[in-house]
Scaffold this motif. Structure first.
Motif, PDB file in Angstrom:
ATOM      1  N   PRO A   1     -15.425  17.767  -1.578  1.00 23.41           N
ATOM      2  CA  PRO A   1     -16.069  16.531  -1.098  1.00 23.41           C
ATOM      3  C   PRO A   1     -15.013  15.519  -0.621  1.00 23.41           C
ATOM      4  N   ALA A   2     -15.243  14.966   0.576  1.00 24.72           N
ATOM      5  CA  ALA A   2     -14.291  14.013   1.165  1.00 24.72           C
ATOM      6  C   ALA A   2     -14.039  12.821   0.254  1.00 24.72           C
ATOM      7  N   THR A   3     -15.105  12.346  -0.409  1.00 23.83           N
ATOM      8  CA  THR A   3     -14.977  11.184  -1.304  1.00 23.83           C
ATOM      9  C   THR A   3     -13.989  11.478  -2.422  1.00 23.83           C
ATOM     10  N   GLN A   4     -14.083  12.704  -2.996  1.00 19.99           N
ATOM     11  CA  GLN A   4     -13.210  13.095  -4.108  1.00 19.99           C
ATOM     12  C   GLN A   4     -11.758  13.222  -3.635  1.00 19.99           C
ATOM     13  N   VAL A   5     -11.566  13.852  -2.479  1.00 18.61           N
ATOM     14  CA  VAL A   5     -10.210  14.036  -1.937  1.00 18.61           C
ATOM     15  C   VAL A   5      -9.571  12.668  -1.687  1.00 18.61           C
ATOM     16  N   ALA A   6     -10.343  11.758  -1.079  1.00 17.07           N
ATOM     17  CA  ALA A   6      -9.831  10.411  -0.796  1.00 17.07           C
ATOM     18  C   ALA A   6      -9.476   9.694  -2.094  1.00 17.07           C
TER      19      ALA A   6
ATOM     20  N   ALA B   1     -13.184   6.046   4.219  1.00 16.83           N
ATOM     21  CA  ALA B   1     -13.038   5.507   5.585  1.00 16.83           C
ATOM     22  C   ALA B   1     -11.577   5.541   6.029  1.00 16.83           C
ATOM     23  N   THR B   2     -10.669   5.150   5.101  1.00 20.95           N
ATOM     24  CA  THR B   2      -9.230   5.148   5.416  1.00 20.95           C
ATOM     25  C   THR B   2      -8.762   6.576   5.683  1.00 20.95           C
ATOM     26  N   LEU B   3      -9.231   7.517   4.872  1.00 15.36           N
ATOM     27  CA  LEU B   3      -8.834   8.919   5.052  1.00 15.36           C
ATOM     28  C   LEU B   3      -9.291   9.417   6.422  1.00 15.36           C
ATOM     29  N   TYR B   4     -10.542   9.127   6.788  1.00 21.30           N
ATOM     30  CA  TYR B   4     -11.045   9.545   8.099  1.00 21.30           C
ATOM     31  C   TYR B   4     -10.241   8.907   9.238  1.00 21.30           C
ATOM     32  N   ARG B   5      -9.908   7.604   9.068  1.00 19.96           N
ATOM     33  CA  ARG B   5      -9.137   6.907  10.089  1.00 19.96           C
ATOM     34  C   ARG B   5      -7.772   7.581  10.261  1.00 19.96           C
ATOM     35  N   ARG B   6      -7.125   7.903   9.102  1.00 16.49           N
ATOM     36  CA  ARG B   6      -5.805   8.545   9.151  1.00 16.49           C
ATOM     37  C   ARG B   6      -5.879   9.939   9.786  1.00 16.49           C
ATOM     38  N   THR B   7      -6.972  10.682   9.537  1.00 15.17           N
ATOM     39  CA  THR B   7      -7.079  12.021  10.136  1.00 15.17           C
ATOM     40  C   THR B   7      -7.240  11.909  11.655  1.00 15.17           C
TER      41      THR B   7
ATOM     42  N   ARG C   1       0.836  -1.187   0.000  1.00 15.23           N
ATOM     43  CA  ARG C   1       0.000   0.000   0.000  1.00 15.23           C
ATOM     44  C   ARG C   1       0.868   1.233   0.000  1.00 15.23           C
ATOM     45  N   GLN C   2       0.396   2.273  -0.697  1.00 12.63           N
ATOM     46  CA  GLN C   2       1.135   3.523  -0.708  1.00 12.63           C
ATOM     47  C   GLN C   2       1.037   4.136   0.687  1.00 12.63           C
ATOM     48  N   THR C   3       2.157   4.638   1.193  1.00 13.12           N
ATOM     49  CA  THR C   3       2.102   5.250   2.521  1.00 13.12           C
ATOM     50  C   THR C   3       2.023   6.754   2.363  1.00 13.12           C
ATOM     51  N   PHE C   4       1.223   7.375   3.214  1.00 14.34           N
ATOM     52  CA  PHE C   4       1.034   8.817   3.144  1.00 14.34           C
ATOM     53  C   PHE C   4       1.591   9.454   4.399  1.00 14.34           C
ATOM     54  N   THR C   5       2.259  10.592   4.221  1.00 12.65           N
ATOM     55  CA  THR C   5       2.823  11.302   5.372  1.00 12.65           C
ATOM     56  C   THR C   5       1.706  12.039   6.098  1.00 12.65           C
ATOM     57  N   ASP C   6       1.958  12.374   7.374  1.00 13.11           N
ATOM     58  CA  ASP C   6       0.976  13.146   8.140  1.00 13.11           C
ATOM     59  C   ASP C   6       0.675  14.464   7.440  1.00 13.11           C
ATOM     60  N   SER C   7       1.705  15.008   6.808  1.00 17.44           N
ATOM     61  CA  SER C   7       1.560  16.290   6.110  1.00 17.44           C
ATOM     62  C   SER C   7       0.549  16.168   4.958  1.00 17.44           C
ATOM     63  N   GLN C   8       0.626  15.060   4.204  1.00 13.70           N
ATOM     64  CA  GLN C   8      -0.322  14.842   3.100  1.00 13.70           C
ATOM     65  C   GLN C   8      -1.753  14.694   3.629  1.00 13.70           C
ATOM     66  N   ILE C   9      -1.893  13.977   4.749  1.00 20.15           N
ATOM     67  CA  ILE C   9      -3.211  13.781   5.349  1.00 20.15           C
ATOM     68  C   ILE C   9      -3.764  15.126   5.834  1.00 20.15           C
ATOM     69  N   ARG C  10      -2.877  15.968   6.429  1.00 20.73           N
ATOM     70  CA  ARG C  10      -3.309  17.305   6.883  1.00 20.73           C
ATOM     71  C   ARG C  10      -3.783  18.149   5.707  1.00 20.73           C
ATOM     72  N   ASN C  11      -3.033  18.087   4.589  1.00 24.88           N
ATOM     73  CA  ASN C  11      -3.428  18.845   3.393  1.00 24.88           C
ATOM     74  C   ASN C  11      -4.796  18.385   2.892  1.00 24.88           C
ATOM     75  N   ALA C  12      -5.017  17.076   2.934  1.00 21.96           N
ATOM     76  CA  ALA C  12      -6.301  16.521   2.501  1.00 21.96           C
ATOM     77  C   ALA C  12      -7.418  17.045   3.392  1.00 21.96           C
TER      78      ALA C  12
END
Length: 200
Positions: free
Chosen positions: A173-178, A186-192, A153-164
């Motif tokens: 829209p959250a769906t589009q950003v994810a 769901a993964t994006l929300y979990r990471r945030t 799986r591609q790993t995302f930095t905290d910085s990328q998640i913050r930008n999202a």
């Protein structure tokens, strides 16, 4: 009693509240549609079953009248729908006129117009199918490429998640950003939720 004059009934539709129907309305008026015979749906997509003004426009049609639209996509999404609709109008003694179809003005009450309409409706449908295929194909290729990279799986930095998160807070829209990040919502929300409690 006066002579019954056939009328032009105009219909315009804009998908979003922000889009403007002025251009369509202007074209319909130029084609001879009177203000009283103009029906406009705002914030309604072609795929939606309920189009109140469209229903009113169709209900207003009498024998000899013609429904005027600017482009084919104002009618609906599938060729089958469009052809069935044109046929239903014909059986009621009404016509359909499309102002910008294949660079010209097409009226289904004439044999030539009817044939052109059928061909253009089929082409519009084919174009839609090709677009859909391209999207599916591109997603499949991306997935395949991901598997070739060892299936990690591609790993995302905290910085990328913050930008999202900033994009979502800014109204995206959250769906589009994810989807743009290549993860589920769901993964994006979990990471945030897992972000360290520093400044977001």
């Amino acid at each position: 009693m006066g002579v019954d004059v056939s009328k032009l009934i105009g219909y315009a539709r804009v998908s979003t509240r922000h889009q403007d129907a002025d251009r369509q309305v202007h074209d319909l008026r130029t084609a001879g549609v009177r203000n009283d015979d103009l029906y406009v749906d705002h914030g309604v997509s072609g795929a939606r079953a309920s189009r109140p003004q469209f229903d009113k426009a169709v209900a207003a049609l009498e024998i000899g009248d013609t429904l005027v639209i600017t482009t084919l996509d104002r009618l609906g999404r599938s060729t089958q729908n469009m052809l069935a609709f044109a046929e239903a109008l014909r059986s009621r003694g009404a016509g359909l006129r499309v102002l910008n179809l294949g660079g010209g003005d097409v009226d289904t009450s004439t044999p030539m117009g009817s044939m052109v309409f059928t061909v253009m409706a089929a082409l519009a449908q084919m174009e839609l199918e090709i677009k859909r295929e391209r999207i599916t194909d591109s997603v499949a290729k991306r997935r395949a490429a991901g598997k070739d990279l060892g299936g990690r799986r591609q790993t995302f930095t905290d910085s990328q998640i913050r930008n999202a998160l900033r994009l979502i807070e800014g109204g995206e829209p959250a769906t589009q950003v994810a989807r743009d990040l290549g993860m589920s919502r769901a993964t994006l929300y979990r990471r945030t939720r897992e972000l360290p409690m520093s400044i977001v």
